[in-house]
Design a protein around this motif. Sequence first.
Motif, PDB file in Angstrom:
ATOM      1  N   LEU A  22      46.018  40.549  33.282  1.00  0.00           N
ATOM      2  CA  LEU A  22      44.815  40.572  32.616  1.00  0.00           C
ATOM      3  C   LEU A  22      45.054  41.360  31.414  1.00  0.00           C
ATOM      4  O   LEU A  22      44.355  40.983  30.178  1.00  0.00           O
ATOM      5  CB  LEU A  22      43.614  41.373  33.271  1.00  0.00           C
TER       6      LEU A  22
ATOM      7  N   TYR B 187      38.006  35.478  35.111  1.00  0.00           N
ATOM      8  CA  TYR B 187      39.273  36.334  34.772  1.00  0.00           C
ATOM      9  C   TYR B 187      39.330  37.329  35.676  1.00  0.00           C
ATOM     10  O   TYR B 187      38.394  37.997  35.957  1.00  0.00           O
ATOM     11  CB  TYR B 187      39.100  36.706  33.216  1.00  0.00           C
ATOM     12  N   GLY B 188      40.480  37.312  36.394  1.00  0.00           N
ATOM     13  CA  GLY B 188      40.785  38.565  37.100  1.00  0.00           C
ATOM     14  C   GLY B 188      40.225  38.420  38.681  1.00  0.00           C
ATOM     15  O   GLY B 188      40.302  39.481  39.399  1.00  0.00           O
ATOM     16  N   HIS B 189      39.864  37.043  39.201  1.00  0.00           N
ATOM     17  CA  HIS B 189      39.320  37.150  40.375  1.00  0.00           C
ATOM     18  C   HIS B 189      40.567  37.317  41.668  1.00  0.00           C
ATOM     19  O   HIS B 189      40.393  37.987  42.427  1.00  0.00           O
ATOM     20  CB  HIS B 189      38.895  35.708  41.012  1.00  0.00           C
ATOM     21  N   LEU B 190      41.878  37.111  41.161  1.00  0.00           N
ATOM     22  CA  LEU B 190      42.912  37.494  42.078  1.00  0.00           C
ATOM     23  C   LEU B 190      43.004  38.946  42.154  1.00  0.00           C
ATOM     24  O   LEU B 190      43.644  39.366  43.322  1.00  0.00           O
ATOM     25  CB  LEU B 190      44.112  36.804  41.629  1.00  0.00           C
ATOM     26  N   VAL B 191      42.568  39.733  41.273  1.00  0.00           N
ATOM     27  CA  VAL B 191      42.778  41.057  41.218  1.00  0.00           C
ATOM     28  C   VAL B 191      41.839  41.533  42.337  1.00  0.00           C
ATOM     29  O   VAL B 191      42.015  42.284  43.501  1.00  0.00           O
ATOM     30  CB  VAL B 191      42.249  41.815  40.208  1.00  0.00           C
TER      31      VAL B 191
ATOM     32  N   GLY C 209      38.247  32.940  48.380  1.00  0.00           N
ATOM     33  CA  GLY C 209      38.907  32.767  47.169  1.00  0.00           C
ATOM     34  C   GLY C 209      38.306  31.838  46.035  1.00  0.00           C
ATOM     35  O   GLY C 209      38.213  32.154  44.644  1.00  0.00           O
TER      36      GLY C 209
ATOM     37  N   LYS D  97      36.504  32.877  42.540  1.00  0.00           N
ATOM     38  CA  LYS D  97      36.871  32.205  41.227  1.00  0.00           C
ATOM     39  C   LYS D  97      36.037  31.861  40.358  1.00  0.00           C
ATOM     40  O   LYS D  97      35.724  31.975  39.024  1.00  0.00           O
ATOM     41  CB  LYS D  97      37.793  30.913  41.568  1.00  0.00           C
TER      42      LYS D  97
ATOM     43  N   VAL E 253      47.438  42.593  43.242  1.00  0.00           N
ATOM     44  CA  VAL E 253      46.798  43.384  42.315  1.00  0.00           C
ATOM     45  C   VAL E 253      47.499  43.763  41.461  1.00  0.00           C
ATOM     46  O   VAL E 253      47.045  43.729  40.287  1.00  0.00           O
ATOM     47  CB  VAL E 253      46.260  44.459  43.308  1.00  0.00           C
TER      48      VAL E 253
ATOM     49  N   TYR F 162      40.440  39.585  44.790  1.00  0.00           N
ATOM     50  CA  TYR F 162      40.988  39.001  46.087  1.00  0.00           C
ATOM     51  C   TYR F 162      42.088  39.990  46.932  1.00  0.00           C
ATOM     52  O   TYR F 162      42.032  40.229  48.128  1.00  0.00           O
ATOM     53  CB  TYR F 162      41.540  37.754  45.732  1.00  0.00           C
ATOM     54  N   GLY F 163      42.955  40.474  45.816  1.00  0.00           N
ATOM     55  CA  GLY F 163      43.940  41.408  46.404  1.00  0.00           C
ATOM     56  C   GLY F 163      43.365  42.602  47.013  1.00  0.00           C
ATOM     57  O   GLY F 163      43.759  43.306  47.977  1.00  0.00           O
TER      58      GLY F 163
END
Lengths: 239, 383, 307, 315, 233
Positions: free
Chosen positions: C134, D279-283, D270, D274, C127, D285-286
Amino acid sequence: MSELRTENLTISFGGLTATNDVNFNIKSGEIVGIIGPNGAGKTTLINLIAGIYYPTSGKIWLDDRDISQIPAHERSALGIGRTFQLIHPLEGLTVLQNVMTGFLFAQKMGLKQAREEARKLCKTLELTGLDRATGEINILETKKMEIAKALATNPKVMFLDEVMAGLNSTETLEAIDIVKQIATERNLAVGVVEHVMGVITKLTHSVIVLDTGRIIASGPYKEVAQNERVKSAYLGGGA
Amino acid sequence: TGQQGEGEAKPIKFGGVWPLGDITGDQAAKAAQLVVDELNANGGLLGRPVELIVIDSELNPEKGAAAIERLATVEKVDFFVGGMSSGVHLGQIPSLKKYKKVTMWTGAASSTAEAAVGEGQDWYFHLHPWDYNQGNSYVEGWDDIAEKYSNISIDRWFLAYEEGPFGSASFAATQTLFADMEIDGEAFQSAAMGGGDYTAVLQRAKDYNPDVFIWAGYGADALPIMEQAKAVNFTPPLFIGAPPGWPSDFGDSSLAENVTLYGMWAPSISKVSAVSKKFQDAYEAKYGETPATYFAPLGYTSIEIIAKAVEQAGSVETEAVIKALKAIQYESPLGETISFSPSNVISNQGFRNQKILQWQNGSQEVIWPFAFATAEPAYPFTR
Amino acid sequence: MNKKKIYTIAGISAALVLSVILLIIKPTILVYGIQRAGIYAAIALPMALVLGIVHIVNLAHGEMMMVAAYLSYFICTTFGLDPLVAAIPTGIIMFFLGLIVFKTSIAHTLEAPELNQLILTFGVAMVLSQTVNLIATSQPRKISLDYVSASATIGEVSFGIYDFIFPALAAVFLAVLIYFLKKTRIGKAASAVGQNPRGARIVGINVDLTYTIIFSLASMIIGVFGSFFITKFSIFPAVGGTFTMKSFALVAMAGIGNLPMVIGASLVLGLAESLVMSVPHGAGWTPMIFFGLIIIVILSRSFRSKQ
Amino acid sequence: MSSTVQKNKTWPVIFGIVGVIVIILPFFTGPYVQSIGRTVITYMILAISWDMLIRSGQLSFGLAGFFGLGSYAAVLSAVNLHFNPFVSILFAAVVAGLMAFLVGAVVLRLRGMYFAITTLALGEIFRIIIHNWTSVTGGPNGKLLPKLAFDGASIPTYAMMVVFALVIIALSEYFKRSKIHYALTAIRDNEIVAKSSGINIYKYLLIAFTVTAAIQGAAGAGFAQLYGFVTPESSFNANYTLIPLAMALLGGMYSTWGPVIGAVLLGVLGEFLKLYIPYGHLVVYGIIIILVLLFMPQGIVGMAGKLLKKGESHE
Amino acid sequence: MLELKNISCSYGRMPVVRDLTLKIEEGSTGLFGPNGAGKTTIINAILGLVSLKTGSISFRGIELNKLKTHERVHLGISVVPQERELFPLMTVYENLIVGGQNVPSAREHVEKTLEEVCEIFPILKERFEQKAGTMSGGQQRQLAVGRALMAKPKLLILDEPSLGLQPSIVHDLFTILKDMKKDVSIMVTEQNVRESLRAVDTGHIMENGEIIITGTADELSNNPEVEKAYMGL
Ligand SMILES: Nc1ncnc2c1ncn2[C@@H]1O[C@H](COP(=O)(O)OP(=O)(O)OP(=O)(O)O)[C@@H](O)[C@H]1O
Ligand SMILES: Nc1ncnc2c1ncn2[C@@H]1O[C@H](COP(=O)(O)OP(=O)(O)OP(=O)(O)O)[C@@H](O)[C@H]1O
Ligand SMILES: CC(C)C[C@H](N)C(=O)O
Ligand SMILES: [Mg+2]
Ligand SMILES: [Mg+2]
């Protein structure tokens, strides 16, 4: 007929000699009490014999075989069984599975046979509810499980380290009977560590008294209890 | 693969795969969208609307490959564009080869990727120069410069390269290309990979006393390497940096002055190229930022060059488009006009040259090719 | 005890002899080795605190450092401060950021199986780095500072002297931590909490508070280090990742819970790496030195402790 | 703490059925889903293998190391010895297993974090050697595979991975149902008690370490056969350690089905995120990882088990 | 001093303490009962380590329900847990110090209390530098008692303190407890009550989560039922 013998057995932890030149033997059919003050070296003696520690010097003989340098799991297979003073049940296994381990590994049985044998053994010990987790059973049951685990390795010589501690008198009497019965049935050599002298008198044929790692007295409990050194070092005024 | 145009409404689809979390991929994708918007504003392609679907490669070969599969079978795109890292590309090549759609690749410099594509893949178009192309262009460039400026001496080289594929390949290529010159090199761990200490390399370079010192690493290495070079008192006559992108604030540092760099593009090219200026203005107008890497104009190129070919071919049929692309003379926002011709393995290679630029007064000025030169080289490098 | 002493003396004298030899042959090896060691130690110490005392494997360690570095960067560019000054506000902000991270997430997993904290902090790391990505993009940033190029010349060789600030910083961190652990009540209680939280409660320790303070203090140290970090290194969202593993490795090498040895481990690694890097074409093998030494040290300690 | 004993027989059956559906479904949905499926399976295999070792209490960070070693073994054997894809995968398993067996003698003396960091360091050492041994391994540029398994055709390669996954699931279940389970669990719970019951700790740890390393090596070889290349960066990527670990923990440790479910969930999630949040999908996900851990500390399987015998919460 | 009003506790669905009311006066109290009667559970409830299903607990007029464990300890409740709960990697000395350092009212007296504790358990002083985890079972129990004393409690709760102690120390311990009750109130749980009756004023006998007999020490020792069930060996 088996015999376990220690010869000048000694171990030091840093500067502290916890077991000091101990010569001790025990034969099939005998129940020997191992008593002595806190920190006298009783548990350490058992750990040495079971192979948890290796001696600094001295030897351990099991029927004329020197076992003092072989690893613990092999000693277990050869016939040294023991319970633990500070009990650590295998929490990831059920009660039955705890008992099965000895059959599986010390006696090298298959799963099915081990399960049956474990069931049988628990039945003789009147231990039920075998599918429970170890966290869910009470103290008496835990102690029975400990004994069962030791017996599961099919020992020739078995050490019980304060198995009676924490049991109430009725339970203790029950436990004494169980141990006696098993010892005769299987013709075991049994070493018993207890601080409750009632248990020692009822259970053992003879005792050894350890103090600061050395044997300071041995013989039937009645005689030993008269020994002044034992009285002052161990029993104190109250007993 | 083909699709039957069932009327004007059916869009022509481009499928793009870039690492959106990285500034290169981010800006390439944005620039690509810019072309699509421009095309649609002008009535589309062949009268059909144009659509761009971008999927993040996450800098991960498996994800990159899955993205190709999705674009081909779910989105049913007509063309593939995209690309940055060679590692990801390697994972995508089996999928690309399965669909054999016209593919216009903006990244992957490693010739291993070229070997993976293999010969006879007519649908595969590669815009980014291969590692050996880049090396060649430096030889050419420095030969030109040495010829033109007699005071510039370039016989003794030292190459500091990051120990990943990017730097190691440069070193290997440079060693063979500059075989007739004295050349030595040493690897360092790039800050991008957790390193960032260049003192050992710089010390060795200093002891070697080269005419030209080049480092091949990443943007993160740029300023620290200058600072540490100053600390060890290392001032070669030519100090060259060759990262794929520079940090945004590098020009603000006094240490940047007269550092030479390799690159495909710099904002200053708009001074000499109207196409580049037009691109840059449009990008700024749409996104409110100046493109920071050459992947922006490359991304733009990848779409526009196909669009031009489609127009010429009058069709989106693979055969026809390939034919048109092979014949195309495209004036790119990177400055030069390109056409496709065979490289070592593949048949359609676009760009071959890097440019030689120099930081002067906080911005990157082109000093070679002379056709695009925006400034004279400052020599020797001083501090 | 005696054996231990012999080992220690042997170790120290070997290190001394090596240093003297290095000093004579190539003094820069020693200089750079110590500077490297300083960076290693400074970043590993807060992890050693959190891992050794409260037994949380913080996989977000490097990312927190990265966040601190960005914070410091923005403080510097916005207010025109020098990073070395910005270390103070950054440290304070990171203290509270650590507190928030701890209270909202980690605190709730302390009763859960130990490994849960590992994955939880993995999530936190993700995160943090992705959020920064971003906001700030992946483009590297670096504040240009004149003083970092400060150099000294001894005889023929010039070398950077600014980097000596890192060993100094590590020493300060260690002093602060030792003081905290030995002299403050919470510090003293911390190792009890680490060994047996239930027992700690029973003797009257506020376990939750202890965890919170330790974690926040570690975050503060990370914050200060983050500010120093930007003087020497460029920052980008992924910059922290490698420092998590490096710190973890150093802590393991030092022995979990042994803060002073972190300095020792860092010196060993720093000097060894510096030595290898000075060998022509040795740079490719520096990571090998790093990991090889870690294995050797950990194994040799395990062999010794078994005796 | 609550026990990890699993007594309920219905769950494996339910999970088995759901698993079969998940595994069969992609055959009918086309190459994209199949390619996601292959990736999920790769991670699933790694997650299961990690779990198989953690059952003995040993936390391995060496997945990526054996994965990379296996992928190089496969590619190099295919290039130089012309092994066919399947033989190369087996060969990779043997190489990785043998390596684990050899280093096991010393590494398995370590416990806890020391074991974890040493396995990580070992993996890095494999990577560094491969990175620098350019003449054989291609160095930083890596090596290409001349020919992919099934020429990269989607359905057969997916089928190959499904078979691979089933073999590993079966192996993991064998570990759970045989003597090995008793040995590993006992070692995890208390080594001294285990020894006293006759368990040869070193032997069983070595078995588990070798087998799981071989699986990881085979997974790496599978990857190489699917994508046709190896490079130090991608083959030894830290993701191959961290993501499977997260999957196993989220799904639920000490079981086969936990890692399986964790892998399917995180893998699909995941990809899904996506596509919808470029944009920001990993945020996100986390955040999801954090939330799952906060609210299901025992993992999904543990949680499901608890719901099943609801009411029996502790404390 | 300590009042438990209608408390009940359970593990999962299994009730372990049922609607139990118990008043512990100053002086010393024994809580006796067989295995599984719920003695340890009550102590955990007093400490707040197990939550109450119903009822409330107050200590010297202060309601405990909302307080965290350490706050309860700060009020002056100190426990020697059945499982000892030592810090195994800390030395004996450190264990003792931790015991005194974290209760505000005991902090100033640490050194003096330490001396007193060492007088009671000389072995502890001999073993100051030994790691607690390597002590023998009985030594660990002595350390646990010592550590609890370091907190200078107003109420000292000992959960089966005689477990694993050598007979002479058991004897001494109860003599000491008897002396100590002048300054500190004491609550002991035991299964076998012979020794402990010497030390307590009042005793409660519980079975199955409920209190079945309450009386003074004398009354209990003369109660034939108690004699039979709890005074065995
Ligand atoms: N691993 C160790 N390191 C250091 N000292 C130890 C270790 N194990 C035991 N000791 C010490 O050795 C002595 C003997 O301990 P042991 O556990 O054998 O006593 P014990 O006779 O069983 O006592 P108890 O009746 O209290 O159980 C004690 O003084 C103990 O502190
Ligand atoms: N964590 C737990 N989970 C489930 N049941 C428990 C748990 N702890 C205790 N129990 C059960 O609660 C009951 C009361 O236990 P408790 O430990 O309070 O008894 P006790 O009187 O202290 O017995 P002992 O003399 O054996 O210490 C017992 O039946 C026990 O098995
Ligand atoms: C120049 C860039 C495209 C470098 C890229 N990382 C590659 O691997 O080729
Ligand atoms: Mg003992
Ligand atoms: Mg109890």
